[in-house]
Scaffold this active site. Structure first.
Site, short mmCIF file in Angstrom:
data_model
loop_
_atom_site.label_atom_id
_atom_site.label_comp_id
_atom_site.label_asym_id
_atom_site.label_seq_id
_atom_site.Cartn_x
_atom_site.Cartn_y
_atom_site.Cartn_z
CE LYS A 139 -3.78 -1.89 2.77
NZ LYS A 139 -4.46 -1.93 4.70
CG HIS A 142 -3.48 5.63 5.19
ND1 HIS A 142 -3.83 7.32 6.02
CD2 HIS A 142 -4.32 5.40 4.63
CE1 HIS A 142 -4.78 6.78 6.27
NE2 HIS A 142 -5.29 6.60 5.11
CG HIS A 145 1.28 4.25 8.55
ND1 HIS A 145 1.22 3.24 10.02
CD2 HIS A 145 0.16 3.99 7.71
CE1 HIS A 145 0.75 2.48 9.15
NE2 HIS A 145 0.29 2.32 8.15
#
Length: 593
Positions: A139, A142, A145
């Site tokens: 991924k 994001h 985080h």
């Protein structure tokens, strides 16, 4: 240097109370500074003497305070002793206070100020392993985080500065069904040539052409997730691919390794922008085989039970009635995240021999870590008591001009763009060699200060306008103050002197700064105990307000040489402590803005 004065006061108290100095030192603390109000330098809390059995708890506390004050006599170091409300106040000889507090700043920077205080000698030092950031592979990085990354970085910085050998670990979510899905999706929709030429764009990034009806313009990640919602065959292919991974099929492992390498490379680019680095990139994948050994050990200890659903569980209930269980094995025999976490903890202890291990994640995982530590303890690992979870709350309303934030790079880009715009309006960018780099550092510092100002466990609402204000308690204010001090010091380089006359610094605004610096080692101690950066942030913000007042009232240029030299030493010391504190927080100080 604050410890010199504490020790002097403790020796005086020791003679009166007939108690060891070491017992009395914890009851002494520097007095917080209040603007436009003169305060003593140190106070002794009589309540702590009563609590420790040094004074009887049955007598009137104020009478005890006044009686103790009468027995203590001023001298050449402590020039005044007075009784407050439940506290004995001590004022240090002003010339001596200035001399000793500013002596360490003979050179342009002093990175050990506060850190070499005897107040910190009681701290246990050793190997500290900090696990933080820990995004999921397969991924894009994001924005969620961000908090784990900057909080963990602060803790690692602090522990290292305090003399620990720190292992900075990024424990990647690099195992699980998401890889089965991405692997199956790549086999269906992927292109090896596109993966080679534009790996991130091909796997994750959605361009404007994504809206086209042609599936080849849609990223693998988007396409496979869309298809899997209603395609059972694809979901089965994902399960099959992940099973191949667990069986170490060469082709599946090779593809998985490429996905992992690509995303780690992308993360490192983001970490570099944040000023964050890691010693170890670990991950769940490294502990899959060890997780099965964990299950066997739990079984041999009689800790593994079988639930009604056929899953393997550990009973954590105090009464042994299975009212609180933790699942460590699926009914099909595969392990779970916590099983791999147990294996990882054991492996780290054997590999790094850590004195303490700190996990930094959001508060929703509090129960997970409570169970983890319980199982480790029940499994015969007494070092589980040295494991600690630092939880944090959520950030609400993080948006860019184009809408909701998804990726961390969007946040960093937005911070840089907005800060650059603010600097352009203030007409300061012409003086900078690299305005974008400065805007990035100031913007990231602003994000960190906003995040660290309150208790980590609290949620907070994100507001770009408030975060990037140059006035008030913001990261921009810290950077502006530092840059202003650097300019002052540079413009008055000709006043550089090894010695200064402390008797020439008598103004209340100067005394307030020096008094505030007395608290620096106490603030570091407080941060080390509860791992909350708010103590340091608030100390630095207060320091900047005091510096602003002194800057207005204590001109360097145009003053008599000896006065100017002494004032420059005051500002140099302030600048050094400010820069050191900012670096501990993970902020890179700028010299111009």
């Amino acid at each position: 240097m604050a410890c010199l004065f504490r020790r002097t006061i403790a020796a005086k108290l020791s003679r009166v109370l007939q108690q060891p100095e070491e017992l009395l030192l914890p009851a002494l603390s520097a007095v917080p500074v209040f603007r436009k109000q003169q305060t003593p330098d140190f106070k002794l809390l009589v309540s702590l003497l009563r609590l420790n059995g040094i004074l009887p708890i049955t007598e009137d506390i104020q009478l005890q305070t006044e009686d103790l004050t009468r027995q203590l006599k001023p001298d050449t170091v402590v020039e005044d002793i007075s009784a407050g409300s439940g506290a004995v106040n001590f004022t240090i000889n002003r010339k001596l206070l200035i001399q000793k507090m500013l002596e360490p700043f003979e050179s342009e920077s002093n990175t050990t100020f506060g850190l070499n205080s005897e107040l910190l000698n009681t701290l246990k030092r050793g190997v500290t392993l900090v696990e933080y950031s820990s995004p999921n592979i397969a991924k894009k990085f994001h924005a969620g985080h961000l908090r784990s990354t900057i909080i963990g970085n602060f803790i690692a910085n602090l522990k290292q500065a305090l003399g620990n050998n720190v292992v900075r670990m990024n424990y990647l979510g690099d195992w699980g069904m998401q890889f089965g899905l991405l692997g199956a999706g790549f086999i269906r929709f992927g292109s090896h040539s596109k993966l080679k030429n534009n790996p991130l764009q091909h796997l994750f990034e959605v361009s404007s052409s994504t809206l086209s009806a042609k599936t080849c313009s849609v990223t693998v990640y988007v396409q496979v997730n869309r298809e899997a919602e209603h395609n059972e065959n694809l979901r089965q292919e994902a399960r099959d691919f992940f099973r191949k991974l667990e069986e170490h099929d060469a082709e599946a492992v090779s593809l998985w390794q490429r996905f992992r390498d690509i995303t780690v490379e992308e993360y490192q680019h983001v970490y570099k922008r944040l000023g964050v680095h890691f010693d170890v990139y670990s991950g769940e994948s490294l502990h899959q085989s060890q997780a099965l050994e964990v299950v066997q050990q739990l079984q041999s200890r009689g800790l593994l039970k079988t639930s009604d659903k056929g899953t393997g569980v550990v009973d954590l209930s105090s009464s042994g009635d299975m009212s609180n269980v933790c699942t460590v094995l699926r009914s099909d025999g595969t392990t779970l995240y916590i099983t791999r976490d147990i294996a990882a903890a054991v492996d780290r202890k054997e590999r790094y021999h850590f004195t303490e291990m700190i996990y930094v994640t959001d508060k929703s995982q509090a129960n997970h870590f409570q169970q983890l530590f319980q199982i480790l303890s029940a499994s015969g690992h007494p070092w589980s008591e040295s494991c600690r979870h630092v939880p944090f709350g959520l950030v609400k309303g993080m948006k860019t001009r184009t809408g909701e934030v998804v990726f961390l790079e969007d946040v960093l880009d937005e911070a840089r763009t907005r800060m650059l715009h603010n600097m352009s309006r203030a007409q300061t960018t012409k003086e900078l060699e690299d305005p974008e780099d400065t805007a990035e550092k100031v913007g990231i510092g602003a994000l960190i200060v906003q995040d660290f100002k309150g208790p980590l466990l609290s949620d907070y609402s994100f507001d770009w306008d408030r975060i990037l204000q140059a006035q008030g308690d913001t990261g921009v204010f810290l950077q502006y103050t530092h840059a202003r001090l650097c300019s002052l010091l540079q413009k008055n380089e000709d006043l550089e002197a090894a010695h200064f006359d402390a008797s020439l610094l008598t103004e209340p605004s100067a005394i307030s700064i020096v008094q505030h610096l007395l608290r620096y080692d106490e603030v570091l101690l407080q941060c080390s105990q509860d791992l909350q950066p708010k103590h340091l942030v608030n100390f630095l913000l207060k320091l900047c307000h005091l510096i602003a007042a002194a800057h207005r009232e204590l001109p360097v240029k145009g003053s008599p040489v000896q006065v100017a030299q002494t004032r420059r030493r005051l500002f140099r010391g302030s600048c050094s402590v400010l820069a050191n504190g900012m670096r501990l927080l993970g902020i890179t100080p700028v010299h111009k803005m």
